[in-house]
Design a protein around this motif. Structure first.
Motif, PDB file in Angstrom:
ATOM      1  N   MET A 355       0.829  -1.208   0.000  1.00 48.60           N
ATOM      2  CA  MET A 355       0.000   0.000   0.000  1.00 48.60           C
ATOM      3  C   MET A 355       0.862   1.257   0.000  1.00 48.60           C
ATOM      4  N   ALA A 356       1.892   1.269   0.858  1.00 48.57           N
ATOM      5  CA  ALA A 356       2.711   2.468   0.999  1.00 48.57           C
ATOM      6  C   ALA A 356       3.441   2.800  -0.295  1.00 48.57           C
ATOM      7  N   LEU A 357       4.108   1.817  -0.875  1.00 56.92           N
ATOM      8  CA  LEU A 357       4.828   2.063  -2.127  1.00 56.92           C
ATOM      9  C   LEU A 357       3.868   2.245  -3.297  1.00 56.92           C
ATOM     10  N   GLY A 358       2.636   1.770  -3.132  1.00 57.48           N
ATOM     11  CA  GLY A 358       1.625   2.028  -4.158  1.00 57.48           C
ATOM     12  C   GLY A 358       1.359   3.507  -4.338  1.00 57.48           C
ATOM     13  N   MET A 359       1.462   4.271  -3.257  1.00 62.86           N
ATOM     14  CA  MET A 359       1.264   5.715  -3.390  1.00 62.86           C
ATOM     15  C   MET A 359       2.337   6.358  -4.260  1.00 62.86           C
TER      16      MET A 359
END
Length: 540
Positions: A355-359
């Motif tokens: 999720m975090a790196l998806g941003m």
């Protein structure tokens, strides 16, 4: 359409039931149900409208494409957050009070996406802003009360700006029109269009955390209970996004104002990263991430104004859908991580990393598609380059966030039990990936073949690799760390870190700390109010 009325009516009816003490204490068990009509409206009522009777202030509700996107994502997060809150607050004496503020904030948060006239929008926008005060101060500690005071002062300031702007809009509209689409259509021809746009941009800028009005975000998200911080950061802040969608002229080229928004947006985008990488609390890191991500959205609106692009609303809404789900999921994960057992690294950090790196645009995630959606708006010039650099900066910030989550001290295995918190968190994590993939071809008309092409994947991957690599290097070889807790800063000091970046980071640190001082904040608001009064009185 019944779905539109129920979106606001059901949470307000549940709020009315809270006058009974026994019901109020048990209401947290049913919070998830309050947002279900909002999800139903997003799925089945797009294009519908509803005029409420005079007894209900003649409020007018309607739902278009961008509103349906944001409403659906917000409702999903509120549902998951309600399930999470039921477990988090089990046995907590505060649960009845939290339920009251939760329902009031929820009604405004969902209602703002379907408000069709000025009165409805202002009423619901004020509801989501002011009701959140109760969630912020729920701990009743001196720190929470101070944070709540700063938050509510800035919220009222932003709403005062909007009220002045809305009054000027209504006066400028022909034949006493009150529908948003009618008053905004008359905006470009208004002799006070510049003053109106100034008020609107600043008013919604406060809600979006635009620098220097961002100061409420880090302190608020750190103080509020975890489930409340999740819905406030993910869903409630999108009231600012829908505000810009509704009140910025669509299809009208305003290059001057567009350039202002692009500059303000990218200042926030990079400032959020510079301040965020210096934080010790992962919740504060996420708050500065919101400052950065909302800055990108503001820049997207700016590019839309420069070109008079009518598609910017849908692109910004799609970007907001992903941010709603992923930011809410990350906050829920931060609350779960200390309560997890031996499976923490496997069940919390891995999905959190996706999720975090998806941003930052990690390929195959929802954020990858969100970046593709705004790429045509930003273009291939300087704004497009800054957008790519901001993706790498986001990867750096999110890598830092993951290290901070991994460093959280493990809590005792007491209630709230981690097992009851896993499923709503995992549901949001999965939705943050699947929902954008479902919407991209169906709503945006995007080509999945193009998205999965080697060139598209590489353009999104290399900023993540660069930013993630820098973030890992900062954690691994950054040298000694001066740690200041309570949402202040971490200062990496090492000969290996570029001296210019150290100086810039220290300047950001000092500026942000000064802004959080209450007297300085008040003087800034007074100065801004005087400047706006002069602007409104001056001939334009």
């Amino acid at each position: 359409m019944i779905w539109l009325g129920a979106t606001v009516g059901v949470p307000l009816a549940m709020l009315l039931a809270c006058v009974l003490p026994g019901v109020r204490y048990r209401m947290t068990n049913w919070l998830a149900l309050a947002a279900v009509p909002g999800l139903g409206a997003a799925l089945f009522a797009s294009g519908a409208s509803l005029d409420l009777p005079p007894l209900l202030l003649r409020l007018r509700l309607s739902l278009d494409g961008p509103g349906a996107l944001l409403l659906g994502a917000a409702a999903l997060l509120w549902i998951a957050g309600g399930v999470y809150a039921a477990a988090w607050l089990r046995g907590d004496a505060r649960r009845g009070r939290i339920a009251v503020w939760w329902l009031l904030t929820l009604a405004g948060s969902l209602g703002v996406f379907i408000a069709a006239d000025l009165v409805s929008f202002y009423l619901l926008f004020s509801m989501v802003s002011l009701a959140a005060y109760g969630l912020v101060i729920e701990g009743a500690t001196p720190d929470a009360l101070r944070v709540g005071l700063i938050y509510v002062a800035l919220a009222i300031f932003g709403e005062a700006l909007l009220l002045m702007g809305f009054v000027m809009l209504a006066v400028s509209a022909p034949d006493g029109a009150s529908l948003i689409r009618d008053v905004v259509a008359a905006l470009p021809a208004s002799p006070r269009s510049n003053a109106i746009l100034t008020l609107i941009i600043l008013g919604f800028g406060v809600k979006l955390g635009m620098v220097p009005f961002h100061v409420w975000m880090p302190i608020t998200y750190r103080t509020a209970p975890v489930p409340a911080a999740a819905v406030l950061s993910g869903a409630a802040v999108k009231a600012g996004v829908i505000g810009l969608i509704r009140f910025l002229p669509s299809g009208v080229a305003l290059p001057g104002w567009g350039q202002v928004l692009v500059v303000l947006g990218f200042i926030s985008a990079f400032y959020g990263v510079l301040a965020g990488v210096r934080q010790s609390d992962p919740r504060t890191v996420l708050a500065f991430s919101s400052v950065s991500q909302m800055g990108v959205v503001i820049a997207v609106f700016g590019m839309g104004l420069i070109a008079g692009d009518t598609g910017v609303a849908l692109a910004a809404a799609f970007y907001g859908v992903h941010h709603t789900l992923v930011k809410g999921g990350l906050f829920l994960g931060v609350g779960l991580a200390p309560l997890a057992g031996a499976w923490r690294n496997r069940l919390v950090l891995v999905p959190a990393a996706i999720m975090a790196l998806g941003m930052a645009g990690l390929p195959l995630t929802g954020g990858f598609l969100a970046k593709l959606a705004i790429k045509p708006v930003l273009g291939d010039g300087l704004a497009g380059l800054l957008g790519t650099v901001s993706s790498a900066a986001t990867a750096l910030l999110m890598t830092h966030f993951l290290f901070r989550v991994a460093a959280l001290p493990k809590a005792a295995p007491a209630p709230p039990p981690g097992r009851d918190l896993r499923w709503p968190w995992l549901a949001v994590a999965v939705a943050s990936v699947l929902v954008p993939w479902g919407l991209y071809p169906a709503v945006l008309g995007g080509s999945v073949t193009y998205a999965l092409s080697a060139s598209s994947l590489w353009r999104s991957l290399w900023p993540v690799l660069v930013g993630g690599g820098l973030g890992f290097a900062m954690q691994r070889w950054g040298g000694s760390v001066i740690l200041v807790r309570d949402s202040n800063v971490i200062v990496p000091v090492s000969a290996r870190v570029d001296r210019i970046m150290i100086g810039l980071g220290i300047a950001v640190e000092r500026f942000d700390i000064v802004l959080r001082e209450w007297p300085v904040a008040m003087l800034s608001l007074i100065a801004m109010a005087v400047a706006l009064a002069v602007l409104m009185l001056a001939p334009i």
